[in-house]
Design an enzyme around this catalytic site. Structure first.
Site, PDB file in Angstrom:
ATOM      1  N   LYS A  76      31.081  42.816  42.821  1.00 24.83           N
ATOM      2  CA  LYS A  76      32.165  44.035  44.046  1.00 24.83           C
ATOM      3  C   LYS A  76      31.268  45.139  43.828  1.00 24.83           C
ATOM      4  CE  LYS A  76      35.288  45.553  39.952  1.00 24.83           C
ATOM      5  NZ  LYS A  76      34.934  46.111  39.184  1.00 24.83           N
ATOM      6  N   LYS A 126      22.659  45.117  33.931  1.00 26.52           N
ATOM      7  CA  LYS A 126      23.080  46.310  34.331  1.00 26.52           C
ATOM      8  C   LYS A 126      21.731  47.576  33.671  1.00 26.52           C
ATOM      9  CE  LYS A 126      27.756  45.567  35.790  1.00 26.52           C
ATOM     10  NZ  LYS A 126      28.403  46.224  35.538  1.00 26.52           N
ATOM     11  N   LYS A 136      26.458  34.829  42.164  1.00 22.99           N
ATOM     12  CA  LYS A 136      28.865  35.057  41.913  1.00 22.99           C
ATOM     13  C   LYS A 136      28.985  36.523  42.926  1.00 22.99           C
ATOM     14  CE  LYS A 136      29.809  38.824  38.788  1.00 22.99           C
ATOM     15  NZ  LYS A 136      30.988  38.777  38.105  1.00 22.99           N
TER      16      LYS A 136
HETATM   17  P1  ATP Z   1      30.604  44.496  38.961  1.00 25.66           P
HETATM   18  O1  ATP Z   1      29.840  44.008  40.618  1.00 25.66           O
HETATM   19  O2  ATP Z   1      31.096  46.193  39.192  1.00 25.66           O
HETATM   20  O3  ATP Z   1      30.510  43.937  37.790  1.00 25.66           O
HETATM   21  P2  ATP Z   1      32.864  42.184  39.005  1.00 25.66           P
HETATM   22  O4  ATP Z   1      33.043  42.305  40.432  1.00 25.66           O
HETATM   23  O5  ATP Z   1      31.599  41.617  38.758  1.00 25.66           O
HETATM   24  O6  ATP Z   1      32.202  44.301  38.964  1.00 25.66           O
HETATM   25  P3  ATP Z   1      34.550  43.383  37.038  1.00 25.66           P
HETATM   26  O7  ATP Z   1      35.464  44.563  36.820  1.00 25.66           O
HETATM   27  O8  ATP Z   1      33.696  42.805  36.100  1.00 25.66           O
HETATM   28  O9  ATP Z   1      33.965  42.746  38.057  1.00 25.66           O
HETATM   29  O10 ATP Z   1      35.608  42.094  36.408  1.00 25.66           O
HETATM   30  C1  ATP Z   1      37.317  41.186  36.586  1.00 25.66           C
HETATM   31  C2  ATP Z   1      37.247  39.932  36.507  1.00 25.66           C
HETATM   32  O11 ATP Z   1      37.195  39.630  37.126  1.00 25.66           O
HETATM   33  C3  ATP Z   1      36.699  39.749  35.018  1.00 25.66           C
HETATM   34  O12 ATP Z   1      37.630  38.957  34.006  1.00 25.66           O
HETATM   35  C4  ATP Z   1      35.499  38.575  35.286  1.00 25.66           C
HETATM   36  O13 ATP Z   1      35.082  37.740  34.391  1.00 25.66           O
HETATM   37  C5  ATP Z   1      36.576  38.364  37.110  1.00 25.66           C
HETATM   38  N1  ATP Z   1      35.096  38.391  38.122  1.00 25.66           N
HETATM   39  C6  ATP Z   1      34.758  38.977  38.394  1.00 25.66           C
HETATM   40  N2  ATP Z   1      33.769  38.077  39.392  1.00 25.66           N
HETATM   41  C7  ATP Z   1      34.442  37.352  39.756  1.00 25.66           C
HETATM   42  C8  ATP Z   1      33.972  36.001  40.045  1.00 25.66           C
HETATM   43  N3  ATP Z   1      32.842  35.848  40.936  1.00 25.66           N
HETATM   44  N4  ATP Z   1      34.462  34.888  40.419  1.00 25.66           N
HETATM   45  C9  ATP Z   1      35.363  35.250  38.951  1.00 25.66           C
HETATM   46  N5  ATP Z   1      36.284  35.926  38.685  1.00 25.66           N
HETATM   47  C10 ATP Z   1      34.458  36.970  38.536  1.00 25.66           C
END
Ligand code: ATP
Ligand code: LTN
Length: 334
Positions: free
Chosen positions: A200, A115, A197
């Protein structure tokens, strides 16, 4: 049946719209585990501001996430579903735990490194101490289990280290939490680059399927998903794009990867991609409908927000007061 009095805590950031990665890796497991534990599901809006947010957008996304928890199947009468910012004990415990966390530990966090590279103009202290607030979230409620996706494992480890360090000095104050990582779906990859990965905050909207995408958009995104030229549906590391689609299909259909390979034997990628798109759209449709209903029912949701924050606060204060006493803060006389 409740698993004794075992506690479960998890949270998600109210940043951007959730993807099916968040759903399959985390939210879906919340729903699966909810019957077995006493659960708290938090909208971690304080974590969100480690990256600049537009106030109106943050407020809307926080409410969207809270209603999505309920729409996905979490009962707000049984589970405590609330906003982190409504329970000040999170920030208070985080301050205390900051004093039990080393700079070196925080410097090693991959999320911080990622980040800060991405937001080089805003490497703020909150971004650095993000894991300490997360530790406070979990430890406040004496959580036994914390369902998360694979990428949060490192934060769970530091939470355990902080808790053990504190307990070694002051006695058994905190329960040492365990992560719960689902067997399938813990790491859903990007549809446009299967080595990354699904996230969002990805700039390419075709890389992620959002929980709010309509049927046509979902199907189109899966049709466009990057795959290889082998043209056979096989669950193998040599075909990461197809492997990711099989994982997604397996999560939403309940079929095993082997069953899916058999189902599409001799068929092309086109048929397979359409089937995945259809199955994901079928899974999301009822959740989207329920969320729309909830968002239209302001009085009901406001009632949930109020009573659930009170329930969370009651539990949080029990731990916070104990911690404050242990570390030697003056006795409260009011
Ligand atoms: P950002 O892209 O804004 O960092 P993010 O998509 O990684 O966000 P988080 O809010 O950090 O989402 O994660 C919320 C939950 O979803 C956490 O438990 C995280 O481990 C899970 N998660 C996030 N992305 C994935 C993915 N691609 N596959 C499986 N689990 C995920
Ligand atoms: N860091 C997590 C969100 C989060 C969380 C938590 C998850 C904040 N506090 C406590 C589990 C338990 C994330 O980015 N997904």
């Amino acid at each position: 049946m409740l698993n004794g009095e075992k506690m479960l805590f998890s949270g998600m950031q109210a940043t951007n719209v959730l993807t099916i990665g968040n759903y399959l890796g985390a939210l879906r497991n919340f729903v699966k585990l909810a019957d077995e534990y006493n659960c708290l599901f938090c909208v971690v809006d304080e974590h969100s501001i480690t990256v600049r947010q537009d106030p109106a957008v943050l407020r809307k996304q926080a409410r969207d996430l809270l209603t999505l928890y309920i729409a996905a199947g979490l009962d707000p009468e049984k589970n405590i579903i609330y906003y982190q910012s409504h329970v000040p004990a999170h920030a208070e415990l985080a301050w205390i735990l900051n004093c039990f966390t080393y700079m070196g530990e925080l410097q090693r966090m991959t999320q911080f490194k990622d980040k800060s590279a991405k937001h080089a103009d805003n490497i703020n202290a909150g971004l650095f101490t993000y894991p300490v607030l997360m530790a406070a979230d979990i430890l406040l409620y004496q959580a036994d289990v914390v369902p998360v996706g694979q990428d949060q494992m490192q934060h769970l480890e530091i939470t355990r280290d902080i808790a053990l360090r504190f307990n070694n000095i002051y006695g058994d104050v905190f329960t040492i939490p365990e992560a719960y990582i689902g067997k399938v779906g813990a790491k859903i990859q990007s549809l446009q680059d299967p080595s990354k990965k699904m996230s969002k905050s990805d700039e390419n909207p075709n890389a992620s399927v959002y929980m709010t995408d309509d049927r046509d958009t979902i199907i189109r995104k899966f049709r466009r998903a990057v795959t290889d030229s082998e043209a056979c549906v096989r669950y193998s590391d040599d075909q990461p794009g197809i492997k990711n689609l099989i994982t997604i299909y397996s999560c939403v259909s309940g079929k095993s990867p082997e069953e899916i390979e058999r189902e599409f034997e001799g068929k092309g990628y086109g048929d397979f991609k359409s089937a995945v798109g259809e199955a994901v759209a079928d899974t999301l449709a009822p959740i989207q409908l329920r969320q729309k209903e909830l968002l239209a029912d302001k009085a009901y949701v406001d009632g949930i927000i109020k009573t659930n924050a009170e329930r969370a606060e009651y539990l949080a204060l029990k731990t916070l007061r104990k911690v404050q006493k242990k570390i030697g803060f003056p006795e409260r006389v009011r």
